[in-house]
Design a protein around this motif. Structure first.
Motif, short mmCIF file in Angstrom:
data_model
loop_
_atom_site.label_atom_id
_atom_site.label_comp_id
_atom_site.label_asym_id
_atom_site.label_seq_id
_atom_site.Cartn_x
_atom_site.Cartn_y
_atom_site.Cartn_z
N HIS A 17 0.84 -1.20 0.00
CA HIS A 17 0.00 0.00 0.00
C HIS A 17 0.87 1.25 0.00
CE1 HIS A 17 -2.66 -3.13 1.63
NE2 HIS A 17 -3.67 -2.41 1.16
N ASP A 31 -3.97 3.34 -0.82
CA ASP A 31 -4.23 2.71 -2.12
C ASP A 31 -3.19 1.62 -2.37
OD1 ASP A 31 -6.42 4.34 -2.88
OD2 ASP A 31 -5.05 5.93 -3.46
N ARG A 55 -8.47 -1.15 -11.80
CA ARG A 55 -9.38 -0.36 -10.96
C ARG A 55 -10.04 0.70 -11.84
NH1 ARG A 55 -8.16 3.29 -5.47
NH2 ARG A 55 -10.13 4.44 -5.56
N GLY A 115 -7.61 5.11 1.54
CA GLY A 115 -7.61 5.12 0.09
C GLY A 115 -8.17 6.41 -0.47
N ARG A 127 -13.41 1.91 -4.37
CA ARG A 127 -12.49 1.27 -3.44
C ARG A 127 -12.95 -0.12 -3.02
NH1 ARG A 127 -11.39 6.21 0.74
NH2 ARG A 127 -13.09 7.23 -0.38
N ILE A 128 -14.26 -0.32 -2.92
CA ILE A 128 -14.74 -1.60 -2.39
C ILE A 128 -15.43 -2.47 -3.42
CG2 ILE A 128 -14.99 -0.65 -0.07
CD1 ILE A 128 -18.03 -0.55 -0.54
N SER A 162 -8.37 -4.88 -3.50
CA SER A 162 -7.93 -4.69 -2.12
C SER A 162 -7.10 -5.88 -1.71
CB SER A 162 -9.13 -4.52 -1.17
OG SER A 162 -9.85 -5.73 -1.07
N THR A 188 -6.05 -7.77 1.95
CA THR A 188 -6.22 -7.85 3.40
C THR A 188 -5.31 -8.92 3.94
OG1 THR A 188 -8.55 -7.23 3.16
CG2 THR A 188 -7.90 -8.23 5.24
#
Length: 441
Positions: free
Chosen positions: A226, A231, A239, A266, A273-274, A279, A281
């Motif tokens: 990140h 981001d 994206r 972000g 973003r979602i 993403s 994690t």
């Protein structure tokens, strides 16, 4: 609705928790739920039942109601398994006891997704078991831990899925009162990252400062994923902006339960973003617990990563991009061991055609508002598999939940008003689709 409420309470009372492999200790509850759903569907007019007995899984309910000659066919999908209740002390009322208060019904499986099974039951019952379309059923019992119908099964056995429209009743509205269709799902990929630096842990006083610490190496590598805004800093991940309905910042803060004063990480819209952005994690790290930790330089560390992928990017391609990024990292000159895990591609639905118009009109009548397009960041690999197995079918991720239903968490709940509207909408959809098919003939 009073009858459906009683039937939901009976379903919620069955702790039909699935586990991978359909182990013996899960079978009684899952088979009880299976039989209860068959009985409900039979009462709603389904007379022709079969069952898919796939290895290592609860049986999949299949069946059909033949439609009038020339009528389109609708496949109704849902699942009767649930996730565990978790810590029961966090529930206001017992998790496997449907409890109604303030216009909502609380209990494990109310929203995800036993009420959605009853959406199908209610819609069929409203037509006296003889809707103006042909009906096919697919109600499974292992969705929560990995559906056996994924991984190419629809392409290998399209006869079970072939339909003009497929209603995947495992979704709902972005917010209560706003009819929503989920048209986009992110893909999913797993990666394991591992570091070995010493033959064994060493005393931090004697060796710290010169001996390479595996945990520090791993943390440096993970931090490279990140940038300073939050981001992703990985090349090759797709994206783009999300153009449909989205959460406000305030809604997202409430949903995510972000602590006061902390930022949403972000840049760009919440949707980008979602939903249409990737993403990463960190799901877990193997390292010593703080309590009782020895004063030692760590010789070994490992992390499990979950990559969420743009709906139209190959999950394997995204996985390879993240693996390539990690393999290029050399914290303090130490290389990482990177291993690929499972992947599941995302999905992007079309939003045109007779079936789409029929569903949009039915939902608008039920809710009294125009339908909006939404997405979800969670993967439903079965939807992608269905789209590949029966590419001509219109697929609708639809249902009676809303974003605040707290599925998989304590106090999972279903809003009765949303549930009733979903039953009404599916009932109307059968007629809307049949009418459009008559016009096209």
């Amino acid at each position: 609705m009073p009858q459906l409420k009683e039937e939901l309470a009976a379903l919620v009372a069955i702790p039909s928790i699935s586990e991978w492999g359909f182990p013996e200790h899960t079978r009684a509850a899952l088979l009880e739920a299976h039989q209860a759903v068959v009985d409900l569907l039979r009462d709603a007019g389904v007379q022709s039942f079969t069952s898919l007995e796939l290895p290592g899984t609860a049986p999949v309910i299949t069946g059909e109601i033949p439609g009038p000659e020339g009528a389109p066919t609708v496949l109704l999908y849902s699942h009767y398994d649930v996730v565990p209740a978790g810590e029961e002390a966090l529930w206001t009322s017992p998790p496997f006891e449907a409890t109604e208060r303030d216009g909502a019904i609380y209990g494990r499986g109310t929203a995800d997704t036993k009420a959605n099974i009853l959406v199908h039951v209610g819609a069929l019952r409203a037509w006296g078991g003889r809707p103006p379309v042909g009906i096919k059923l697919l109600i499974e019992g292992q969705e929560e831990v990995g559906s056996p119908l994924e991984e190419g099964y629809p392409s290998e056995h399209p006869e079970h899925f072939r339909a003009d429209a497929i209603i995947v009743a495992d979704g709902g509205s972005i917010r209560a009162g706003q009819p929503s269709l989920t048209v986009s799902l992110r893909g999913d990929a797993r990666i394991t990252v591992e570091v070995r630096t010493l033959a064994s842990n060493k005393h931090s006083g004697q060796y710290g400062g010169a001996a390479p610490d595996a945990l520090v190496v791993l943390l440096r590598a993970l931090a490279s994923l990140h940038d300073e805004h939050g981001d992703l800093a990985v090349e090759g991940l797709r994206r783009e902006e999300w153009s449909g309905e989205s959460y406000t910042d305030e809604e997202f803060r409430a949903l995510a339960e972000i602590e006061p004063g902390l930022p949403i990480v972000g840049t760009g819209s919440v949707g980008s973003r979602i939903w249409t952005g990737p993403s990463i994690t960190v799901l877990g790290i193997d390292c010593p617990a703080v309590e009782g930790a020895a004063a030692a330089v760590q010789s070994h560390a490992r992390a499990s990563l979950n990559v969420r992928v743009h709906p139209q990017q190959s999950a394997k391609e995204a996985q390879e991009a993240v693996m390539r990024h990690l393999q290029e990292q050399r914290p303090f000159g130490v290389a990482l061991e990177v291993a690929a895990g499972a992947t599941g591609d995302g999905f992007r639905a079309g939003s045109s055609g007779a079936a789409w118009e029929a569903m949009a009109h039915a939902m608008e009548q039920a809710w009294g508002k125009p339908v909006v397009e939404i997405a979800t960041g969670g993967a439903i690999p079965l939807v992608k598999a269905m789209s590949e197995g029966v590419p001509d079918a219109a697929i609708f991720v639809f249902g009676c939940t809303d974003s605040f239903a707290n599925i998989h968490g304590p106090d999972e709940r279903l809003l009765v008003d949303e549930w009733e509207k979903a039953v009404f909408a599916e009932t109307l959809f059968f007629k809307e689709l049949a009418d459009r098919a008559k016009v096209s003939r």
